[in-house]
Design an enzyme around this catalytic site. Structure first.
Site, short mmCIF file in Angstrom:
data_model
loop_
_atom_site.label_atom_id
_atom_site.label_comp_id
_atom_site.label_asym_id
_atom_site.label_seq_id
_atom_site.Cartn_x
_atom_site.Cartn_y
_atom_site.Cartn_z
N CYS A 112 21.29 38.39 49.64
CA CYS A 112 20.12 38.43 48.75
C CYS A 112 19.13 37.31 49.12
O CYS A 112 18.48 37.40 50.15
CB CYS A 112 20.59 38.35 47.29
SG CYS A 112 19.30 38.82 46.11
N HIS A 144 25.23 42.28 46.77
CA HIS A 144 26.07 41.09 46.59
C HIS A 144 27.55 41.38 46.73
O HIS A 144 28.22 41.70 45.74
CB HIS A 144 25.83 40.51 45.19
CG HIS A 144 24.52 39.82 45.04
ND1 HIS A 144 24.38 38.45 45.12
CD2 HIS A 144 23.28 40.32 44.83
CE1 HIS A 144 23.11 38.13 44.94
NE2 HIS A 144 22.41 39.24 44.77
N GLU A 183 29.89 39.25 47.02
CA GLU A 183 30.72 38.24 46.34
C GLU A 183 30.96 38.57 44.87
O GLU A 183 31.80 37.95 44.23
CB GLU A 183 30.07 36.85 46.49
CG GLU A 183 28.94 36.54 45.52
CD GLU A 183 27.61 37.18 45.91
OE1 GLU A 183 27.59 38.14 46.70
OE2 GLU A 183 26.57 36.72 45.39
#
Lengths: 231, 90
Positions: free
Chosen positions: A85, A194, A196
């Protein structure tokens, strides 16, 4: 393996990235934007957020912060670098990846669990996927529209450097549905969604099996464990 | 105190969602003769002392290297205001 996560003023997802690295079996190392020191890490994550308040352009000031000189040198030397991002925005501002990211074409900030197709497994961060694998990880951005000129887009496609493509809907007007890229060597990967945030059952996207059970993002971080030869 | 004005605009061939949003609002408010809006940035760089060719060259480099991302934007103006040796480019 030690994986550094750089915190810039305005980074938001640095802690999540460190948690993902730990869950994948590596040791996360907190790095600070104002230092000229990578503390001997083997790989680097540039996390999501709004570094420097997105002033000037998203990622523009972070790309010129002290530690990025070391990051660019390390990336050019083959060290795995993942930009998520805002981290992807920083990578294009350093020109480690080509093109640019502009405001979403519809003008709204968007947050959704996004289906992606893995287009390239020839990278430090995607080698654990199978070619063409479809994954779901969260997407949340206001300026995620990927743009580049036609010749750059053609080159990216021709050389297999498109790492991820949006499936179902194009959430931000990205040209050719590009969600993420890798560099020629395969050590640098950047994407808007994302990974994560999809690493732990109970906290990821919904799947057909169970609510919030999606952990497709974990493969990014387990992939880099297998790719340490690159550094 | 001289000021160097740098103006940056999104590339003409690229979508400018911010400008499009402003144009949409203007239309809703009845300003229908305004057909399009493009939204850019203006930087005012304040300078100690006179502006010489070396400084101007430096600013032009900074403008295209940092103030603008020339992948998505164009530097349209680098202009000196209020200088005793008023130089002007573009």
């Amino acid at each position: 393996m030690r994986v550094g996560v750089i915190t810039f003023p305005g980074s938001l997802d640095d802690r999540d990235a460190m948690r993902a690295i730990r869950l994948a079996g590596a040791e996360p190392v907190a790095l600070w934007h104002g230092e000229h020191d990578l503390h001997g890490v083997d790989a680097i994550v540039l996390p999501g957020g709004f570094s420097y308040g997105d002033y000037l352009r998203c990622g523009a000031i972070a790309a010129r912060s002290p530690i990025m000189a070391e990051v660019v040198d390390a990336a050019n030397g083959g060290m795995p670098v993942l930009g998520i991002c805002n981290g992807f925005q920083i990578l294009v501002e350093t020109h480690l990846l080509p093109g640019g990211l502009i405001r979403n074409d519809h003008g709204d900030f968007i947050r959704r669990d996004q289906r992606l197709r893995v287009e390239s497994t020839d990278s430090a961060w995607t080698n654990g996927f199978t070619a063409g694998q479809e994954i779901t990880i969260p997407l949340k951005n206001g300026e995620g529209g990927y743009i580049a000129d036609e010749s750059t887009l053609d080159r990216l496609e021709g050389e297999g450097l498109v790492a991820f493509r949006y499936l179902d809907v194009n959430p931000n007007g990205s040209l050719r549905d590009i969600a993420g890229l890798r560099n020629e060597r395969g050590n640098v990967v950047g994407l808007m969604p994302h990974p994560e945030h999809a690493v732990e059952p109970g906290f990821g996207p919904d799947t057909r099996d169970a609510m919030r059970s999606g952990v497709d993002g974990l493969t990014f971080f387990t992939s880099v464990l297998k790719s340490s030869v690159l550094s | 105190m001289p000021t160097i004005v740098v103006e940056v605009m999104p590339k003409a061939e690229l979508l400018d969602p911010a400008g499009k949003a402003v144009a949409g609002a203007l239309h809703r408010l009845g300003h229908t003769r305004i057909s399009d809006v493009r939204l850019g940035k203006r930087f005012e760089l304040h300078v100690d002392g006179d502006v010489d060719a070396e400084l101007l060259a430096d600013v032009e480099k900074v403008a295209s290297d940092m103030l603008a991302n020339t992948v998505i934007e164009d530097v349209v103006t680098v202009e000196v205001q209020g200088s005793s040796v008023a130089g002007e480019t573009h």
